[in-house]
Design an enzyme around this catalytic site. Structure first.
Site, PDB file in Angstrom:
ATOM      1  N   SER A   1     -33.444 -23.270   1.053  1.00 39.96           N
ATOM      2  CA  SER A   1     -32.710 -24.438   0.577  1.00 39.96           C
ATOM      3  C   SER A   1     -33.634 -25.638   0.411  1.00 39.96           C
ATOM      4  CB  SER A   1     -31.579 -24.779   1.545  1.00 39.96           C
ATOM      5  OG  SER A   1     -32.084 -24.958   2.836  1.00 39.96           O
TER       6      SER A   1
ATOM      7  N   HIS B   1     -30.444 -20.148  -4.571  1.00 38.18           N
ATOM      8  CA  HIS B   1     -29.948 -20.903  -3.426  1.00 38.18           C
ATOM      9  C   HIS B   1     -28.423 -20.917  -3.430  1.00 38.18           C
ATOM     10  CE1 HIS B   1     -29.499 -25.060  -1.363  1.00 38.18           C
ATOM     11  NE2 HIS B   1     -29.312 -24.082  -0.523  1.00 38.18           N
TER      12      HIS B   1
ATOM     13  N   ASN C   1     -29.914 -30.388  -2.095  1.00 39.54           N
ATOM     14  CA  ASN C   1     -30.317 -30.796  -0.751  1.00 39.54           C
ATOM     15  C   ASN C   1     -31.260 -31.992  -0.762  1.00 39.54           C
ATOM     16  OD1 ASN C   1     -28.714 -29.115   0.637  1.00 39.54           O
ATOM     17  ND2 ASN C   1     -30.256 -27.557   1.060  1.00 39.54           N
TER      18      ASN C   1
END
Ligand code: 3HC
Length: 697
Positions: free
Chosen positions: A412, A433, A483
């Site tokens: 991630s 991901h 992220n």
């Protein structure tokens, strides 16, 4: 004759054919063509009945959404519907593919409806922030009664042809797949049996019976719980209720009014942006459309933890066999038990049969040996975030996997190129991901490395589609798109608590914006150790990450929901976050250690710091070419993090707030709060100076 609608006669049947790829949407040309074809059909003395049928993959899939927001060109849809319904010759709609929105409304204006068994029908307008605006809310309850109409119109879900027949929407469902033939046979019967032009508007039994029914309040109450922030679903209920209280013409007027209200709502703009953004994301600008796609008929997954198990389910759900690998038998057993429990839960809720549970379990084959990966087409590594371990795994995969296998990492945050360099075939390495819970969240962030081949890029986007995810292709950088922005928000939220806010206050501001959960409830769900491990890795790599009260939680073993204690505490068997005085003490202790005197922080400051820091980062992501389009960032946030679709995604939302206002605030926080996260994005500065938005790029 219009190019998109044609008229010709076969025996006693006048056939009106719509041909407007890809989905026969009711554009101006189609509406005008339909009117003209109807006129011809009426004038054709040999035609005893008319048949409406579509070419290509589907019946009419709705109004042409691309025309929304532009001046309406006559004829309008309602005029077309009236012309169909008022035809003295019976009109039959023959449905294949999907009859959706305005498409189903056209069919409801016809006098009879027949479909092939694979067809589906629905009124999905609510998903676009609208209600059916061409008679759907008035005609559907006349056929089905209010309850079924409310179910369909407030959820927008499609139903199968057989369900539609049972509900009274379709007159007949045929086994034959040839829609032209099915329509001709049915229309032939109408003529042979001398059936009349039966108008749905004249049916009144069901709507009269539903007048004054408690069902409307029941739906409103349920919607208040399920979709409190949404506008359109409540208007849908009003419109269906009007069908039971007003005569048809008055009901149509009411529907129009309510439709206009929805049309003008910012939620409609957000949802339609989200609709097109999702479809745009499937297109990779620098990839030719005929790039070959590799076969993916078998998959290997490394790691049977929460992530690996969820990923395995996605493939088993669509019939693709999976080898699930762990280092130790007990971890493997545990992982499989969780998967089985998830499937059993779905079975309990009636979403799967027991036989389907067994079929899916049988597709997931546990293994302790990499040798089982020698023949798989795709491997997805889903172990925890440690570069050393990942490199070791990819080195191993390089040795055992066949030529042409795709080697993917579910990392991630970590550098895909560094992982790829551990193999002799970086062109086959890519990031895939998934988002937690991986069997539920719809986003798949596919990460291209510097050397990832076009074929591999095209294949992973195709895999996303096959496993019913929304794939977005992004570039390689720390945290990629989702992220990278989330971690900025997380750090800012944590800092706000350092300075004096409570975790509950921060979370409440974010849920107030429409997020299903706040920053800290989300950390508890993902596991406090996940963020902690990432921060530790970054500290090891020499980055200056300040200590925080979140580190203290991890060090004390408060890892979130899985330990029933994290930022919040959790009662046995409950996922409801409960504020914990112990955490307040821990935060207070941390402030004292750091010499911080807490201040009172306003909700506005929380909103601005949590959201604008993301927008600024999003702009940097665009500037660096990590995302192809700002709408891709919106898709990532809607499908990966529950950003409310009715706000269109963070970048779309930012444009509504005003990029100039956001830039001012960013500059201000740069001076007051400081830090690289508040260094204004050059792109943001340029756009504001040129008076442009992200969507102009
Ligand atoms: N108007 C304009 N374009 C449309 C469209 C519509 N109603 N529906 C789909 N498209 C376009 C898509 O944007 C896409 O274009 P692209 O190839 O350039 O990206 C193309 O058609 C194919 O669409 P999908 O990629 O979604 O194809 P799928 O086969 O996966 O799905 C579908 C087909 C089920 C029809 C899906 O596209 C869909 O759900 N469409 C929307 C249906 C809808 O919401 N209809 C209601 C419209 S509002 C209305 O009718 C108001 C009325 O009540 C007055």
């Amino acid at each position: 004759m219009s190019e998109v609608v044609s008229y010709n006669r076969e025996g006693a049947i006048g056939v009106i054919t719509v041909h407007y790829p890809p989905v026969n949407a009711l554009s101006h040309a189609v509406r005008a063509g339909l009117l003209e074809a109807l006129r011809q059909g009426q004038a054709d003395a040999e035609a005893k009945a008319l048949l409406l049928v579509c070419e290509g993959r589907t019946f009419i899939a709705g109004a042409d959404i691309r025309e929304f927001g532009k001046p309406m060109q006559e004829p309008g849809l309602v005029e077309v519907m009236d012309a169909i319904e008022n035809s003295e010759k019976p009109v039959v709609a023959a449905i294949h593919g999907t009859a959706l929105g305005g498409g189903l409304e056209v069919a409801l204006a016809c006098h009879y409806r027949v479909a092939v068994k694979s067809a589906k029908v629905g009124l999905p307008e609510v998903k676009l922030g609208l209600l059916p605006g061409a008679g759907g809310t008035q005609r559907l309850p006349r056929l089905t009664g209010a309850r079924k109409a409310l179910e369909m119109i407030t959820t927008g879900e499609f139903i199968s042809a057989y369900d539609a027949k049972a509900a009274g929407i379709l007159d007949e469902v045929r086994e034959d797949d040839d829609i032209g033939a099915v329509g001709m046979v049915f229309a032939g019967d109408v003529v042979a049996q001398g059936k009349p032009a039966r108008r749905v508007r004249d049916l009144s039994n069901k709507v009269q019976a539903d007048k004054g029914s408690a069902v409307f309040e029941e739906f409103r109450d349920a919607l208040k719980k399920k979709s409190p922030g949404l506008f359109a679903p409540f208007k849908c209920v009003d419109a269906v209720q009007a069908a039971t209280e007003l005569d048809f013409d008055e009901g149509m007027k009411r529907e129009r009014q309510l439709f206009q209200e929805c049309m003008e709502s910012p939620q409609r703009a957000g949802l339609i942006h989200a609709f097109f953004a999702e479809r745009e994301a499937a297109k990779i600008p620098d990839l030719s459309r005929d790039t070959p796609v590799r076969n993916v008929d078998s998959v290997g997954i490394i790691g049977a933890g929460t992530m690996g198990g969820g990923i395995a389910m996605n493939f088993a759900n669509v019939g693709i066999p999976v080898f699930l690998l762990e280092q130790k038998q007990d971890a493997l057993d545990k992982g499989l038990a969780v998967i089985r429990r998830n499937y059993e839960n779905s079975a309990k809720k009636g979403r799967l049969t027991q036989a389907q549970v067994e079929e899916r379990m049988a597709l997931i084959r546990p293994t302790l040996s990499y040798d089982d990966f020698s023949d798989v087409d795709l491997v997805i590594e889903a172990v925890f975030e440690d570069m050393g371990i990942k490199k070791q795994i990819f080195g191993q995969l390089d040795k055992v996997c066949k030529t042409g296998a795709i080697l993917a990492s579910n990392t991630s945050t970590l550098d895909i190129d560094e992982i790829a360099a551990a193999t002799s075939r970086p062109e086959d390495v890519v990031g895939m991901h998934f988002f937690s819970p991986a069997n539920v969240m719809k986003l798949l962030e596919n990460v291209r490395g510097a050397k990832t081949s076009d074929e591999v890029k095209a294949t992973v986007m195709n895999v996303a589609k096959r496993i019913r995810k929304v794939g977005v292709m992004v570039g390689n950088c720390y945290g990629f798109v989702g992220n990278r922005m989330l971690h900025r928000r997380g750090a800012e939220a944590t800092a706000l608590v350092n300075e004096g806010a409570s975790p509950q206050q921060v979370d409440k501001v974010l849920t107030g914006l429409g997020f299903p959960m706040g920053q800290f409830a989300m950390s508890d769900l993902a596991g406090i150790d996940v963020g902690y491990r990432i921060r530790q890795e970054r500290r090891k790599a020499g980055e200056d990450i300040p200590p925080s009260w979140m580190d203290k939680l991890a060090e004390q073993g408060r890892l979130g929901q899985k330990t029933q204690a994290g930022v919040y505490k959790y009662e046995d068997g409950s996922r409801k976050p409960v504020p914990d005085p112990e955490v307040d003490r821990l935060i207070e202790e941390f402030r004292q250690e750091q010499g911080i005197r807490p201040r009172s922080i306003s909700d506005d400051e929380i909103l601005e710091r949590c959201m604008y820091v993301m927008i600024n980062e999003g702009a940097k992501i665009l500037e660096e070419g990590i995302a192809y389009r700002s709408s891709d960032i919106d898709v990532v946030w809607i499908y990966g993090y529950g950003f409310p679709a009715y706000r269109g995604g963070p970048m779309f939302w930012a444009e509504q707030v005003g990029l100039d206002k956001i830039l001012d605030a960013v500059r201000n926080f740069h001076n007051t709060v400081g830090g690289d996260q508040w260094r204004p994005s050059e792109l943001l500065e340029r756009l504001v100076s040129e008076g442009k938005g992200f969507s102009d790029l």
